[in-house]
Design a protein around this motif. Structure first.
Motif, PDB file in Angstrom:
ATOM      1  N   LEU A 187      16.635  27.203   2.596  1.00 13.59           N
ATOM      2  CA  LEU A 187      16.171  26.313   1.536  1.00 13.59           C
ATOM      3  C   LEU A 187      14.658  26.102   1.606  1.00 13.59           C
ATOM      4  CD1 LEU A 187      19.020  23.658   1.447  1.00 13.59           C
ATOM      5  CD2 LEU A 187      18.557  25.464  -0.221  1.00 13.59           C
ATOM      6  N   ARG A 188      14.106  26.031   2.808  1.00 16.10           N
ATOM      7  CA  ARG A 188      12.660  25.871   2.945  1.00 16.10           C
ATOM      8  C   ARG A 188      11.925  27.077   2.356  1.00 16.10           C
ATOM      9  NH1 ARG A 188       9.424  28.165   6.207  1.00 16.10           N
ATOM     10  NH2 ARG A 188      11.049  28.786   7.690  1.00 16.10           N
ATOM     11  N   ILE A 189      12.407  28.264   2.666  1.00 15.49           N
ATOM     12  CA  ILE A 189      11.791  29.484   2.147  1.00 15.49           C
ATOM     13  C   ILE A 189      11.963  29.559   0.629  1.00 15.49           C
ATOM     14  CG2 ILE A 189      11.931  32.009   2.149  1.00 15.49           C
ATOM     15  CD1 ILE A 189      12.833  31.702   5.146  1.00 15.49           C
ATOM     16  N   PHE A 190      13.141  29.226   0.163  1.00 16.91           N
ATOM     17  CA  PHE A 190      13.425  29.227  -1.272  1.00 16.91           C
ATOM     18  C   PHE A 190      12.464  28.310  -2.023  1.00 16.91           C
ATOM     19  CE2 PHE A 190      15.932  27.352  -4.821  1.00 16.91           C
ATOM     20  CZ  PHE A 190      16.142  28.500  -5.575  1.00 16.91           C
ATOM     21  N   GLU A 191      12.281  27.113  -1.510  1.00 18.15           N
ATOM     22  CA  GLU A 191      11.400  26.152  -2.165  1.00 18.15           C
ATOM     23  C   GLU A 191       9.943  26.617  -2.123  1.00 18.15           C
ATOM     24  OE1 GLU A 191      12.298  22.539  -0.148  1.00 18.15           O
ATOM     25  OE2 GLU A 191      14.303  22.382  -1.044  1.00 18.15           O
ATOM     26  N   HIS A 192       9.536  27.196  -1.004  1.00 22.50           N
ATOM     27  CA  HIS A 192       8.160  27.703  -0.902  1.00 22.50           C
ATOM     28  C   HIS A 192       7.935  28.840  -1.898  1.00 22.50           C
ATOM     29  CE1 HIS A 192       4.331  28.960   0.759  1.00 22.50           C
ATOM     30  NE2 HIS A 192       4.797  30.195   0.817  1.00 22.50           N
ATOM     31  N   CYS A 193       8.867  29.762  -1.956  1.00 25.84           N
ATOM     32  CA  CYS A 193       8.729  30.883  -2.888  1.00 25.84           C
ATOM     33  C   CYS A 193       8.633  30.388  -4.329  1.00 25.84           C
ATOM     34  CB  CYS A 193       9.907  31.839  -2.752  1.00 25.84           C
ATOM     35  SG  CYS A 193       9.905  32.837  -1.240  1.00 25.84           S
ATOM     36  N   ASN A 194       9.473  29.460  -4.683  1.00 25.64           N
ATOM     37  CA  ASN A 194       9.518  28.986  -6.067  1.00 25.64           C
ATOM     38  C   ASN A 194       8.300  28.159  -6.459  1.00 25.64           C
ATOM     39  OD1 ASN A 194      11.835  30.234  -6.997  1.00 25.64           O
ATOM     40  ND2 ASN A 194      13.165  28.645  -6.160  1.00 25.64           N
ATOM     41  N   ALA A 195       7.451  27.842  -5.491  1.00 26.21           N
ATOM     42  CA  ALA A 195       6.187  27.172  -5.804  1.00 26.21           C
ATOM     43  C   ALA A 195       5.074  28.182  -6.109  1.00 26.21           C
ATOM     44  CB  ALA A 195       5.769  26.283  -4.641  1.00 26.21           C
ATOM     45  N   GLN A 196       5.388  29.491  -5.951  1.00 23.57           N
ATOM     46  CA  GLN A 196       4.383  30.535  -6.148  1.00 23.57           C
ATOM     47  C   GLN A 196       4.488  31.108  -7.564  1.00 23.57           C
ATOM     48  OE1 GLN A 196       2.424  30.429  -3.494  1.00 23.57           O
ATOM     49  NE2 GLN A 196       3.996  29.069  -2.651  1.00 23.57           N
ATOM     50  N   PRO A 197       3.345  31.398  -8.201  1.00 21.70           N
ATOM     51  CA  PRO A 197       3.349  31.862  -9.594  1.00 21.70           C
ATOM     52  C   PRO A 197       4.197  33.103  -9.852  1.00 21.70           C
ATOM     53  CG  PRO A 197       1.139  31.210  -8.955  1.00 21.70           C
ATOM     54  CD  PRO A 197       1.975  31.157  -7.706  1.00 21.70           C
ATOM     55  N   ALA A 198       4.184  34.074  -8.946  1.00 20.13           N
ATOM     56  CA  ALA A 198       4.940  35.305  -9.189  1.00 20.13           C
ATOM     57  C   ALA A 198       6.438  35.026  -9.249  1.00 20.13           C
ATOM     58  CB  ALA A 198       4.639  36.335  -8.095  1.00 20.13           C
ATOM     59  N   PHE A 199       6.929  34.173  -8.372  1.00 13.43           N
ATOM     60  CA  PHE A 199       8.350  33.832  -8.370  1.00 13.43           C
ATOM     61  C   PHE A 199       8.703  33.008  -9.605  1.00 13.43           C
ATOM     62  CE2 PHE A 199       7.624  35.026  -4.017  1.00 13.43           C
ATOM     63  CZ  PHE A 199       8.823  35.578  -3.591  1.00 13.43           C
ATOM     64  N   GLN A 200       7.810  32.139 -10.005  1.00 14.19           N
ATOM     65  CA  GLN A 200       8.041  31.355 -11.217  1.00 14.19           C
ATOM     66  C   GLN A 200       8.106  32.258 -12.444  1.00 14.19           C
ATOM     67  OE1 GLN A 200       4.767  28.606 -11.074  1.00 14.19           O
ATOM     68  NE2 GLN A 200       5.684  27.330  -9.481  1.00 14.19           N
ATOM     69  N   GLN A 201       7.212  33.237 -12.502  1.00 11.82           N
ATOM     70  CA  GLN A 201       7.181  34.172 -13.624  1.00 11.82           C
ATOM     71  C   GLN A 201       8.477  34.973 -13.734  1.00 11.82           C
ATOM     72  OE1 GLN A 201       3.724  36.772 -13.544  1.00 11.82           O
ATOM     73  NE2 GLN A 201       4.848  38.407 -14.592  1.00 11.82           N
ATOM     74  N   ALA A 202       9.071  35.282 -12.580  1.00 11.30           N
ATOM     75  CA  ALA A 202      10.278  36.115 -12.552  1.00 11.30           C
ATOM     76  C   ALA A 202      11.566  35.336 -12.749  1.00 11.30           C
ATOM     77  CB  ALA A 202      10.344  36.867 -11.225  1.00 11.30           C
ATOM     78  N   ALA A 203      11.493  34.018 -12.769  1.00 14.07           N
ATOM     79  CA  ALA A 203      12.687  33.176 -12.816  1.00 14.07           C
ATOM     80  C   ALA A 203      13.497  33.398 -14.095  1.00 14.07           C
ATOM     81  CB  ALA A 203      12.300  31.711 -12.700  1.00 14.07           C
ATOM     82  N   PRO A 204      14.808  33.231 -14.022  1.00  9.27           N
ATOM     83  CA  PRO A 204      15.659  33.450 -15.196  1.00  9.27           C
ATOM     84  C   PRO A 204      15.217  32.683 -16.435  1.00  9.27           C
ATOM     85  CG  PRO A 204      17.018  33.267 -13.242  1.00  9.27           C
ATOM     86  CD  PRO A 204      15.613  32.962 -12.812  1.00  9.27           C
ATOM     87  N   ALA A 205      14.833  31.436 -16.270  1.00 11.22           N
ATOM     88  CA  ALA A 205      14.486  30.597 -17.419  1.00 11.22           C
ATOM     89  C   ALA A 205      13.229  31.067 -18.138  1.00 11.22           C
ATOM     90  CB  ALA A 205      14.312  29.149 -16.987  1.00 11.22           C
ATOM     91  N   GLN A 206      12.447  31.940 -17.499  1.00 15.43           N
ATOM     92  CA  GLN A 206      11.219  32.445 -18.109  1.00 15.43           C
ATOM     93  C   GLN A 206      11.420  33.771 -18.845  1.00 15.43           C
ATOM     94  OE1 GLN A 206       8.530  30.460 -18.112  1.00 15.43           O
ATOM     95  NE2 GLN A 206       9.918  29.060 -17.039  1.00 15.43           N
ATOM     96  N   GLN A 207      12.645  34.288 -18.865  1.00 18.19           N
ATOM     97  CA  GLN A 207      12.876  35.594 -19.475  1.00 18.19           C
ATOM     98  C   GLN A 207      13.205  35.451 -20.959  1.00 18.19           C
ATOM     99  OE1 GLN A 207      11.859  37.804 -17.315  1.00 18.19           O
ATOM    100  NE2 GLN A 207      11.738  35.971 -16.012  1.00 18.19           N
ATOM    101  N   PRO A 208      12.858  36.460 -21.764  1.00 20.87           N
ATOM    102  CA  PRO A 208      13.048  36.340 -23.207  1.00 20.87           C
ATOM    103  C   PRO A 208      14.504  36.241 -23.649  1.00 20.87           C
ATOM    104  CG  PRO A 208      12.322  38.556 -22.598  1.00 20.87           C
ATOM    105  CD  PRO A 208      12.161  37.710 -21.375  1.00 20.87           C
ATOM    106  N   ASP A 209      15.442  36.688 -22.797  1.00 19.22           N
ATOM    107  CA  ASP A 209      16.850  36.626 -23.180  1.00 19.22           C
ATOM    108  C   ASP A 209      17.566  35.422 -22.561  1.00 19.22           C
ATOM    109  OD1 ASP A 209      16.539  37.748 -20.631  1.00 19.22           O
ATOM    110  OD2 ASP A 209      18.342  38.979 -20.785  1.00 19.22           O
ATOM    111  N   TYR A 210      16.805  34.482 -22.006  1.00 16.06           N
ATOM    112  CA  TYR A 210      17.416  33.336 -21.330  1.00 16.06           C
ATOM    113  C   TYR A 210      18.213  32.476 -22.302  1.00 16.06           C
ATOM    114  CZ  TYR A 210      17.811  28.751 -19.137  1.00 16.06           C
ATOM    115  OH  TYR A 210      18.283  27.560 -18.651  1.00 16.06           O
ATOM    116  N   THR A 211      19.411  32.120 -21.884  1.00 18.84           N
ATOM    117  CA  THR A 211      20.230  31.128 -22.584  1.00 18.84           C
ATOM    118  C   THR A 211      20.918  30.275 -21.532  1.00 18.84           C
ATOM    119  OG1 THR A 211      22.126  32.644 -22.676  1.00 18.84           O
ATOM    120  CG2 THR A 211      20.672  32.575 -24.609  1.00 18.84           C
ATOM    121  N   LYS A 212      21.217  29.036 -21.865  1.00 19.54           N
ATOM    122  CA  LYS A 212      21.904  28.156 -20.919  1.00 19.54           C
ATOM    123  C   LYS A 212      23.387  28.486 -20.870  1.00 19.54           C
ATOM    124  CE  LYS A 212      18.717  24.265 -21.158  1.00 19.54           C
ATOM    125  NZ  LYS A 212      18.572  22.818 -21.416  1.00 19.54           N
TER     126      LYS A 212
END
Length: 212
Positions: A187-212
């Motif tokens: 969880l510590r590594i996960f949280e650290h990664c998700n604070a970085q721009p590259a990981f944020q850019q790649a996240a599911p919610a940032q993709q053009p086909d994202y739906t809830k």
């Protein structure tokens, strides 16, 4: 480059992280796994695995996430995601394989669909299956990190293939309601990664086909 991807696919997510870390631009081509678009004959002709991701780079077509990331490391080596040092490389691959070979294959969408549509598993049984293999797999990953992990990421102060695999798997486990409190290092590594721009850019919610 073109990337055939599905926003919620953890294997696609791995490749998106690698592309973002390397600063590589690409055309995003959505493949809706919920609608079985990966089984369309024209797509299967390009990707016999009938899944995602599929990377197209000129005349090169690759369809397995770890092979794609290895290819990207060879063709665009900075920043390097698979270490050149023999032991460091082995440690990164050991952890990556613990996720990509032991956890993901038994919990991906086509397996869960088979459990319900063919074997008749209930929602409760499907979720119990998913949670069981998350516990089995992440217990091993947490132990590997305790033995060999160091730094802000899985192995040191720069991301590697291991982080590209870890983040999507944890994200999916959270989405499926798994209790991850027993895995503080993960969880510590996960949280650290998700604070970085590259990981944020790649996240599911940032993709053009994202739906809830």
């Amino acid at each position: 480059m073109q990337l055939h991807s599905f926003f919620n696919s953890s294997t696609s997510y791995r490749v998106r992280i690698a592309l973002a870390l390397k600063g590589l631009s690409y055309e995003y081509l959505p493949v809706n796994l919920r609608k079985q678009e990966q089984r369309a004959p024209d797509y299967v002709a390009r990707n016999p695995s009938a899944g995602v991701p599929l990377l197209i780079d000129g005349d090169t077509q690759l369809s397995q996430s770890l092979a794609i990331i290895d290819y990207l490391d060879a063709t665009h080596p900075e920043p390097r995601l698979i270490p050149a040092d023999t032991l460091a490389r082995a440690r990164v691959l050991e952890l990556s394989d613990a996720i990509s070979c032991d956890i993901h294959p038994v919990n991906n969408m086509r397996i869960l669909r088979y459990l319900q549509e063919v074997l008749g598993a209930s929602d409760e049984q499907k979720n119990a299956w998913y949670h069981h293999w998350i516990r089995e797999g992440l217990t091993a990953v947490e132990a590997l990190l305790a033995r060999h992990g160091h730094g802000a990421y899985c192995f040191g102060d720069a991301p590697t293939l291991a982080d590209c695999c870890l983040v999507p798997q944890v994200a999916n486990a959270q989405r499926m309601g798994c209790d991850l409190s027993a895995y503080p290092r993960i969880l510590r590594i996960f949280e650290h990664c998700n604070a970085q721009p590259a990981f944020q850019q790649a996240a599911p919610a940032q993709q053009p086909d994202y739906t809830k």
